[in-house]
Design a protein around this motif. Structure first.
Motif, PDB file in Angstrom:
ATOM      1  N   ARG A  64      13.476  -2.032  13.159  1.00  0.00           N
ATOM      2  CA  ARG A  64      14.023  -1.874  14.506  1.00  0.00           C
ATOM      3  C   ARG A  64      13.105  -1.027  15.378  1.00  0.00           C
ATOM      4  N   TYR A  65      12.157  -0.341  14.734  1.00  0.00           N
ATOM      5  CA  TYR A  65      11.203   0.501  15.451  1.00  0.00           C
ATOM      6  C   TYR A  65       9.802  -0.113  15.498  1.00  0.00           C
ATOM      7  N   PHE A  66       9.392  -0.739  14.388  1.00  0.00           N
ATOM      8  CA  PHE A  66       8.047  -1.318  14.319  1.00  0.00           C
ATOM      9  C   PHE A  66       8.092  -2.695  13.678  1.00  0.00           C
ATOM     10  N   GLU A  67       7.346  -3.603  14.244  1.00  0.00           N
ATOM     11  CA  GLU A  67       7.301  -4.987  13.769  1.00  0.00           C
ATOM     12  C   GLU A  67       6.717  -5.082  12.367  1.00  0.00           C
ATOM     13  N   ASN A  68       5.724  -4.239  12.079  1.00  0.00           N
ATOM     14  CA  ASN A  68       5.087  -4.231  10.770  1.00  0.00           C
ATOM     15  C   ASN A  68       4.317  -2.926  10.593  1.00  0.00           C
ATOM     16  N   LYS A  69       3.736  -2.733   9.421  1.00  0.00           N
ATOM     17  CA  LYS A  69       3.055  -1.464   9.150  1.00  0.00           C
ATOM     18  C   LYS A  69       1.740  -1.351   9.921  1.00  0.00           C
ATOM     19  N   HIS A  70       1.144  -2.473  10.295  1.00  0.00           N
ATOM     20  CA  HIS A  70      -0.058  -2.438  11.125  1.00  0.00           C
ATOM     21  C   HIS A  70       0.252  -1.809  12.480  1.00  0.00           C
ATOM     22  N   LYS A  71       1.363  -2.213  13.078  1.00  0.00           N
ATOM     23  CA  LYS A  71       1.758  -1.634  14.369  1.00  0.00           C
ATOM     24  C   LYS A  71       2.084  -0.145  14.216  1.00  0.00           C
ATOM     25  N   LEU A  73       0.629   1.895  12.098  1.00  0.00           N
ATOM     26  CA  LEU A  73      -0.653   2.595  12.017  1.00  0.00           C
ATOM     27  C   LEU A  73      -1.300   2.715  13.395  1.00  0.00           C
ATOM     28  N   ILE A  74      -1.198   1.668  14.201  1.00  0.00           N
ATOM     29  CA  ILE A  74      -1.729   1.742  15.566  1.00  0.00           C
ATOM     30  C   ILE A  74      -0.970   2.796  16.361  1.00  0.00           C
ATOM     31  N   TYR A  75       0.335   2.869  16.154  1.00  0.00           N
ATOM     32  CA  TYR A  75       1.128   3.893  16.840  1.00  0.00           C
ATOM     33  C   TYR A  75       0.652   5.294  16.456  1.00  0.00           C
ATOM     34  N   LEU A  76       0.498   5.533  15.158  1.00  0.00           N
ATOM     35  CA  LEU A  76       0.054   6.853  14.699  1.00  0.00           C
ATOM     36  C   LEU A  76      -1.325   7.186  15.254  1.00  0.00           C
ATOM     37  N   SER A  77      -2.207   6.194  15.293  1.00  0.00           N
ATOM     38  CA  SER A  77      -3.546   6.395  15.833  1.00  0.00           C
ATOM     39  C   SER A  77      -3.487   6.698  17.326  1.00  0.00           C
ATOM     40  N   SER A  78      -2.658   5.946  18.046  1.00  0.00           N
ATOM     41  CA  SER A  78      -2.511   6.169  19.487  1.00  0.00           C
ATOM     42  C   SER A  78      -1.945   7.553  19.760  1.00  0.00           C
ATOM     43  N   TRP A  79      -0.980   7.965  18.953  1.00  0.00           N
ATOM     44  CA  TRP A  79      -0.401   9.301  19.096  1.00  0.00           C
ATOM     45  C   TRP A  79      -1.494  10.348  18.904  1.00  0.00           C
ATOM     46  N   TYR A  80      -2.308  10.157  17.882  1.00  0.00           N
ATOM     47  CA  TYR A  80      -3.377  11.112  17.574  1.00  0.00           C
ATOM     48  C   TYR A  80      -4.369  11.220  18.725  1.00  0.00           C
ATOM     49  N   TRP A  81      -4.821  10.075  19.245  1.00  0.00           N
ATOM     50  CA  TRP A  81      -5.824  10.116  20.317  1.00  0.00           C
ATOM     51  C   TRP A  81      -5.231  10.619  21.621  1.00  0.00           C
ATOM     52  N   SER A  82      -3.945  10.390  21.849  1.00  0.00           N
ATOM     53  CA  SER A  82      -3.290  10.946  23.024  1.00  0.00           C
ATOM     54  C   SER A  82      -3.221  12.469  22.917  1.00  0.00           C
ATOM     55  N   TRP A  83      -2.886  12.947  21.730  1.00  0.00           N
ATOM     56  CA  TRP A  83      -2.869  14.398  21.479  1.00  0.00           C
ATOM     57  C   TRP A  83      -4.261  14.971  21.644  1.00  0.00           C
ATOM     58  N   MET A  84      -5.264  14.250  21.145  1.00  0.00           N
ATOM     59  CA  MET A  84      -6.640  14.697  21.278  1.00  0.00           C
ATOM     60  C   MET A  84      -7.061  14.735  22.751  1.00  0.00           C
TER      61      MET A  84
END
Length: 227
Positions: A64-71, A73-84
């Motif tokens: 209900r939150y993510f379509e798959n684990k690839h998405k 991982l992209i979310y976690l990466s996007s969160w990281y680069w936004s924080w950076m």
């Protein structure tokens, strides 16, 4: 920075998720525990079933939150680069000297990451280890061009563009600012990986950091171009 970050919302492309995990306790727990689980077992062995068992939730609730684990991982990466990106903005604010600004920016994106206590559900130090080991899996796919058009990597690219602008401030004549900025940003992840796993093919170690290497590299290149 600790007094400012709580008032800033980490921006992630809404097309990456089905439901914004920041809007619920379960969603934030998914983010928190997925970071810890991926760090423990690696992204290849990570599954929503294993995550569901870890957090005591049905596997279907994660979809209900993510379509798959690839998405995810992209979310976690996007969160990281936004924080950076926030760290870059705050870390270089009010710095008038272009050289000092560039050196500070390079240090921020290449240094060892410590956990930011103001973000309770994200351990940035652990997330940094995931980015070092797994970030390339977000874009080394057949779908990369489509996902790029959808804006999945826009925050990562913004970080690189910001560093490129700092390079141009130091030396407006340097013709490869974006290439140098992307080399620093992506290369730092690689040097951290080599430092931890392939020590014989890097000079980075417990005393010489990737930040030391890239500061030396960029300073040398730009100084040579000025001559």
């Amino acid at each position: 920075m600790q007094s400012i970050l709580p008032n800033l919302k980490i921006q992630v492309n809404e097309k990456i998720y089905v439901k914004d995990p920041e809007t619920s306790v379960l969603g934030r727990n998914i983010i928190k525990e997925s970071i810890l689980l991926i760090d423990e077992i690696g992204f290849d062995d990570f599954t929503f079933k294993k995550l569901g068992e870890r957090i005591g939730s049905n596997e279907s609730s994660l979809y209900r939150y993510f379509e798959n684990k690839h998405k995810l991982l992209i979310y976690l990466s996007s969160w990281y680069w936004s924080w950076m990106e926030y760290r870059l903005i705050l870390g270089t604010a009010n710095m008038e000297d272009p050289c000092h600004k560039l050196k500070r920016a390079i240090t921020i994106v290449t240094e060892k990451v410590e956990d930011d206590q103001t973000t309770e559900h994200v351990n940035e130090s652990v997330l940094n280890r995931i980015i070092i080991a797994e970030f390339s899996k977000t874009f080394l796919t057949k779908e990369v061009d489509e996902e790029n058009r959808e804006g999945f990597f826009i925050i990562y690219k913004r970080v690189i563009k910001r560093i490129a602008e700092y390079i141009k401030e130091v030396n407006p004549q340097y013709p490869f600012a974006e290439s140098l900025a992307s080399t620093v940003t992506q290369g730092a992840l690689h040097q951290h990986f080599l430092k931890d796993h392939f020590t014989t093919i890097t000079n980075c170690n417990v005393t010489t950091t990737p930040a030391d290497f890239y500061l030396h590299l960029v300073t040398g290149i730009l100084n040579e171009e000025k001559q």
